[in-house]
Design a protein around this motif. Structure first.
Motif, PDB file in Angstrom:
ATOM      1  N   GLU A  19      -1.691   2.019  19.498  1.00  0.00           N
ATOM      2  CA  GLU A  19      -2.093   1.934  20.818  1.00  0.00           C
ATOM      3  C   GLU A  19      -0.764   2.603  21.619  1.00  0.00           C
ATOM      4  O   GLU A  19       0.189   2.639  21.254  1.00  0.00           O
ATOM      5  N   ASP A  20      -1.253   2.982  22.741  1.00  0.00           N
ATOM      6  CA  ASP A  20      -0.321   3.705  23.818  1.00  0.00           C
ATOM      7  C   ASP A  20       0.884   2.738  24.268  1.00  0.00           C
ATOM      8  O   ASP A  20       2.273   3.139  23.852  1.00  0.00           O
ATOM      9  N   SER A  21       0.775   1.475  24.434  1.00  0.00           N
ATOM     10  CA  SER A  21       1.710   0.320  24.706  1.00  0.00           C
ATOM     11  C   SER A  21       2.613   0.413  23.566  1.00  0.00           C
ATOM     12  O   SER A  21       3.883  -0.335  23.757  1.00  0.00           O
ATOM     13  N   TYR A  22       2.550   0.606  22.455  1.00  0.00           N
ATOM     14  CA  TYR A  22       3.456   0.405  21.253  1.00  0.00           C
ATOM     15  C   TYR A  22       4.517   1.447  21.274  1.00  0.00           C
ATOM     16  O   TYR A  22       5.912   0.727  21.277  1.00  0.00           O
ATOM     17  N   PHE A  23       4.217   2.579  21.956  1.00  0.00           N
ATOM     18  CA  PHE A  23       5.559   3.453  22.081  1.00  0.00           C
ATOM     19  C   PHE A  23       6.245   2.905  23.274  1.00  0.00           C
ATOM     20  O   PHE A  23       7.676   3.714  23.267  1.00  0.00           O
ATOM     21  N   ASP A  24       5.958   2.459  24.150  1.00  0.00           N
ATOM     22  CA  ASP A  24       6.973   1.973  25.180  1.00  0.00           C
ATOM     23  C   ASP A  24       7.777   0.829  24.563  1.00  0.00           C
ATOM     24  O   ASP A  24       8.924   1.034  25.121  1.00  0.00           O
ATOM     25  N   TYR A  59      10.973  11.906  24.106  1.00  0.00           N
ATOM     26  CA  TYR A  59       9.747  11.004  24.674  1.00  0.00           C
ATOM     27  C   TYR A  59      10.649  10.276  25.819  1.00  0.00           C
ATOM     28  O   TYR A  59      11.252   9.568  25.843  1.00  0.00           O
ATOM     29  N   VAL A  60       9.412  10.097  26.875  1.00  0.00           N
ATOM     30  CA  VAL A  60       9.695   9.245  27.902  1.00  0.00           C
ATOM     31  C   VAL A  60       8.585   8.632  28.125  1.00  0.00           C
ATOM     32  O   VAL A  60       7.553   9.182  28.783  1.00  0.00           O
ATOM     33  N   SER A  61       8.927   7.228  28.238  1.00  0.00           N
ATOM     34  CA  SER A  61       7.564   6.336  28.469  1.00  0.00           C
ATOM     35  C   SER A  61       7.241   6.348  29.888  1.00  0.00           C
ATOM     36  O   SER A  61       7.894   6.718  30.662  1.00  0.00           O
ATOM     37  N   SER A  62       5.661   6.583  29.757  1.00  0.00           N
ATOM     38  CA  SER A  62       5.292   6.557  31.407  1.00  0.00           C
ATOM     39  C   SER A  62       5.311   5.188  32.226  1.00  0.00           C
ATOM     40  O   SER A  62       5.286   5.038  33.181  1.00  0.00           O
ATOM     41  N   ALA A  63       5.804   4.199  31.220  1.00  0.00           N
ATOM     42  CA  ALA A  63       5.824   2.853  31.926  1.00  0.00           C
ATOM     43  C   ALA A  63       7.399   2.876  32.304  1.00  0.00           C
ATOM     44  O   ALA A  63       7.651   1.628  32.970  1.00  0.00           O
ATOM     45  N   ALA A  64       8.154   3.645  32.067  1.00  0.00           N
ATOM     46  CA  ALA A  64       9.732   3.857  32.446  1.00  0.00           C
ATOM     47  C   ALA A  64       9.631   4.024  34.006  1.00  0.00           C
ATOM     48  O   ALA A  64       9.040   4.939  34.343  1.00  0.00           O
ATOM     49  N   ALA A  65      10.579   3.262  34.724  1.00  0.00           N
ATOM     50  CA  ALA A  65      10.564   3.848  36.348  1.00  0.00           C
ATOM     51  C   ALA A  65      12.001   5.213  36.139  1.00  0.00           C
ATOM     52  O   ALA A  65      13.086   4.709  36.369  1.00  0.00           O
ATOM     53  N   VAL A  66      11.532   6.014  36.120  1.00  0.00           N
ATOM     54  CA  VAL A  66      12.501   7.335  36.038  1.00  0.00           C
ATOM     55  C   VAL A  66      12.515   8.082  37.443  1.00  0.00           C
ATOM     56  O   VAL A  66      11.352   8.621  37.778  1.00  0.00           O
ATOM     57  N   TYR A 101      15.145   9.590  23.736  1.00  0.00           N
ATOM     58  CA  TYR A 101      13.948   8.872  24.290  1.00  0.00           C
ATOM     59  C   TYR A 101      14.384   7.984  25.188  1.00  0.00           C
ATOM     60  O   TYR A 101      15.565   7.485  25.375  1.00  0.00           O
ATOM     61  N   ILE A 102      13.359   7.350  26.239  1.00  0.00           N
ATOM     62  CA  ILE A 102      13.484   6.618  27.201  1.00  0.00           C
ATOM     63  C   ILE A 102      12.229   5.544  27.146  1.00  0.00           C
ATOM     64  O   ILE A 102      11.362   6.026  27.228  1.00  0.00           O
ATOM     65  N   ALA A 103      12.528   4.434  26.664  1.00  0.00           N
ATOM     66  CA  ALA A 103      11.525   3.493  26.388  1.00  0.00           C
ATOM     67  C   ALA A 103      10.854   2.713  27.514  1.00  0.00           C
ATOM     68  O   ALA A 103      11.490   3.189  28.880  1.00  0.00           O
ATOM     69  N   GLY A 104       9.857   1.999  27.403  1.00  0.00           N
ATOM     70  CA  GLY A 104       9.183   1.323  28.461  1.00  0.00           C
ATOM     71  C   GLY A 104      10.121   0.468  29.207  1.00  0.00           C
ATOM     72  O   GLY A 104      10.746  -0.198  28.754  1.00  0.00           O
ATOM     73  N   TYR A 105       9.599   0.399  30.641  1.00  0.00           N
ATOM     74  CA  TYR A 105      10.243  -0.442  31.376  1.00  0.00           C
ATOM     75  C   TYR A 105      11.886  -0.310  31.574  1.00  0.00           C
ATOM     76  O   TYR A 105      12.510  -1.136  32.428  1.00  0.00           O
ATOM     77  N   ALA A 106      12.275   0.770  31.311  1.00  0.00           N
ATOM     78  CA  ALA A 106      13.670   1.258  31.554  1.00  0.00           C
ATOM     79  C   ALA A 106      13.709   1.801  33.074  1.00  0.00           C
ATOM     80  O   ALA A 106      12.714   2.102  33.483  1.00  0.00           O
ATOM     81  N   TYR A 107      14.998   1.385  33.613  1.00  0.00           N
ATOM     82  CA  TYR A 107      14.880   1.765  34.864  1.00  0.00           C
ATOM     83  C   TYR A 107      16.194   3.127  35.261  1.00  0.00           C
ATOM     84  O   TYR A 107      17.244   2.635  34.631  1.00  0.00           O
ATOM     85  N   VAL A 108      15.917   4.275  35.338  1.00  0.00           N
ATOM     86  CA  VAL A 108      16.644   5.484  35.236  1.00  0.00           C
ATOM     87  C   VAL A 108      16.754   6.015  36.846  1.00  0.00           C
ATOM     88  O   VAL A 108      15.586   6.553  37.148  1.00  0.00           O
ATOM     89  N   THR A 109      17.994   5.971  37.342  1.00  0.00           N
ATOM     90  CA  THR A 109      17.929   6.752  38.586  1.00  0.00           C
ATOM     91  C   THR A 109      19.594   7.501  38.671  1.00  0.00           C
ATOM     92  O   THR A 109      20.322   7.413  37.829  1.00  0.00           O
TER      93      THR A 109
END
Length: 580
Positions: A12-17, A54-61, A73-81
């Motif tokens: 599933e897509d969420s697995y890679f987050d 890989y940059v998760s679409s669930a990450a706030a970049v 890679y940047i995993a899901g729900y990471a916050y990068v600014t």
């Protein structure tokens, strides 16, 4: 059914987050296409992503600058600014925060819920916090570093290569390479290398064994270090491959070979080295400029009214070329005339005009050159040290202008710069004058106080921020003042011990030492190993080892620009000020 896998066995897509490291091996064609489209969107906003990232679409970049090396890679729900730059094989795990100016080396692991906060907020009492400006010193993390879960790294921190930071730690200060740290605030627990790492300094081995092992290693590689910087086509030395040949590089090669091999560099005989250096001296001024681009004698600026020629490079060559010639059993063909012809009155006028309050290093460097020229002239036919009374005028002026509160000459250039100019200028001044002529320095206890305070300034002496100039300019004054006083002896020894082990680890096999980070105003040749950095760090290591009490294990003692002993026994006796 396995978590993250649907009924048909697809991931599933969420697995890679949460498990982004599996994306390269387990993603479907459709998932790869979706990720490629997401990366194109990021690239359109200015991001640069290496292969297999890989940059998760669930990450706030929402970064202003984003650079990811290959296989990061940047995993899901990471916050990068902010401005985030990462090398190869880096990971930002789920719910991690990376904000502000943050630089990661290769192979950095940022654990889940960790926070790298490369910025800070003002909180002065006169304004609400939300109206106050942001500041950013930045965070720098080296190669092969593991930042555990829930770790917080604060702005301005540098974490050296190969460190491990335990879960929940709050890192407020720099960590040296190979440190294992934990706690709030984070404290070093031990060296990651334990007993077996190359170059590891352990209590069991001791600093004495470490310096002995270093010296043996450096000595075995000296021929390669020198050959790396020799150009067969031009017959000259460069500081490092790919840069122009210089006179200083030749002198540094002579000093390195003398220190570690007890002989001249093998590219020429000692007599050939000496002849190559002697012909560079300008017979009119006695200074040594860089040779002209096509060969031949270099060109100097026009002299000032007092006969002095302001050329910083040629002035330094009075030290470096003179010392190299001494090591080769030779000397200058001519006196240093710009020194020998200066009257006492002209000397005092020049001293009064030096920029003591704004650029104390430049003022100290001028004194170093003049006094060294006077030393050179003592061995020259018919010129002695200079005009009658000039040398006495130098030491008289210095002894009456020293600040009894600091033991220094001049003042800190600005609050922002701290004592950097003041202490570095003190080293240059005393090296050529009091140390070279075997005279006691004034107010040695105050010197120790001032230099130790400067030596604790994290801007210049935190892990990864030291350069050869700044460490030398603390180590030598502490060593010199220590010949006269035992004031704060334990603290001096502790400072030297803190600096010695990291200094040994800076050696690069087959290449030597790099100078280190650029100094104030961008000075110095940088981090790449070269002859200047190697010559300076070899001398620094001797000074630090002697302050600790293990210099005898090195098997060498500087005999050139940074020699500890005076060249002469005192010509006259100076009052011994400030002993308590």
């Amino acid at each position: 059914m396995l978590a993250g896998v649907d009924r048909e066995g697809a991931v599933e897509d969420s697995y890679f987050d949460y498990c982004p490291w599996d994306f390269t091996h387990r993603a479907s064609s459709a998932q790869r296409a979706t990720q490629a489209a997401h990366q194109r969107t990021l690239a359109g906003a200015g991001a640069t992503l290496g292969p297999r990232c890989y940059v998760s679409s669930a990450a706030a970049v929402f970064a202003d600058v984003l650079r990811l090396g290959a296989d990061s890679y940047i995993a899901g729900y990471a916050y990068v600014t902010g401005e985030v730059r990462a090398g190869r094989d880096c990971s930002v795990n789920p719910y991690a925060t990376v904000r502000g100016r943050v630089t990661l080396g290769d192979g950095v692991r940022v654990g889940a819920h960790a926070s790298l906060l490369g910025f800070n907020h003002g909180f002065a009492p006169d304004e609400p916090v939300h109206r106050q400006p942001l500041t950013s010193k930045g965070i720098v993390i080296g190669d092969d570093v593991w930042i555990g879960s829930h770790v917080v790294v604060l702005d301005g921190v540098t974490i050296g290569d190969h460190c491990v930071v335990g879960a929940g730690a709050v890192v407020t200060k720099d960590l040296a390479p190979w440190t294992i740290a934990a706690g709030n605030p984070a404290r070093p627990l031990r060296d990651r290398r334990g007993h077996g790492g190359p170059g590891a300094v352990t209590p069991e081995a001791g600093l004495g064994d470490a310096v002995a092992e270093f010296a043996e290693r450096a000595r075995a590689q000296t021929v390669d270090v020198l050959a790396r910087c020799w150009n067969d086509d031009t017959g000259r030395y460069s500081d490092r491959p790919g840069v122009s040949a210089t006179v200083r590089a030749h002198c540094d090669a002579v000093e390195i070979a003398d220190l570690l091999l007890g002989a001249a560099p093998g590219q020429m005989t000692a007599a050939e080295h000496a002849e190559r250096l002697r012909v560079l001296q300008d017979p009119v001024s006695g200074l040594v400029p860089e040779p002209a681009p096509g060969g031949g004698l270099g060109v100097l600026p026009a002299p000032a009214a007092d006969g002095w020629i302001d050329d910083g490079t040629a002035e330094y060559h009075v030290l470096s070329v003179g010392c190299a010639l001494e090591l080769l059993g030779s000397g200058f063909d001519h006196p240093v005339h710009v020194v020998g012809r200066m009257t006492a009155g002209q000397l005092v006028a020049r001293l009064e005009a030096l920029p003591w309050r704004t650029r104390a290093w430049s003022a100290g460097a001028w004194v170093d050159c003049w006094a060294t020229g006077a030393h050179r002239n003592r061995g020259s036919q018919g010129e002695a040290c200079g005009e009658p009374g000039a040398l006495e005028a130098l030491f008289g002026w210095l002894s009456t202008r020293v600040d009894p509160g600091t033991g220094m000459w001049g003042a800190a250039s600005s609050p922002a710069a701290g004592r950097l100019q003041l202490v570095n200028g003190y080293y240059r001044l005393t090296r050529g004058s009091f140390a070279q002529f075997g005279l006691p320095v004034p107010y040695p206890e105050r010197v120790v106080d001032t230099v130790l305070a400067h030596g604790r300034d994290p801007r210049w002496f935190a892990a990864g921020r030291q350069n050869a100039c700044n460490v030398l300019d603390v180590a030598h004054p502490l060593w010199l003042a220590g010949r006269q006083t035992r004031h704060r002896e334990g603290e001096v020894r502790a400072w030297a011990k803190e600096q010695l082990a990291p200094a040994l680890a800076l050696w690069r096999d087959g290449a030597g030492f790099g100078f280190g980070p650029a100094g104030e105003g961008g000075s110095g040749p940088g981090r790449e190993p070269g002859l200047q950095g190697t010559e300076m760090w070899l001398a620094i290591i001797w000074l630090l080892a002697d302050l600790v009490g293990v210099a005898d294990r090195l098997g060498y003692r500087p005999r050139g620009v940074h020699r500890p002993e005076p060249v002469h026994s005192p010509m006259f006796t100076m009052p011994h000020q400030g002993l308590s």
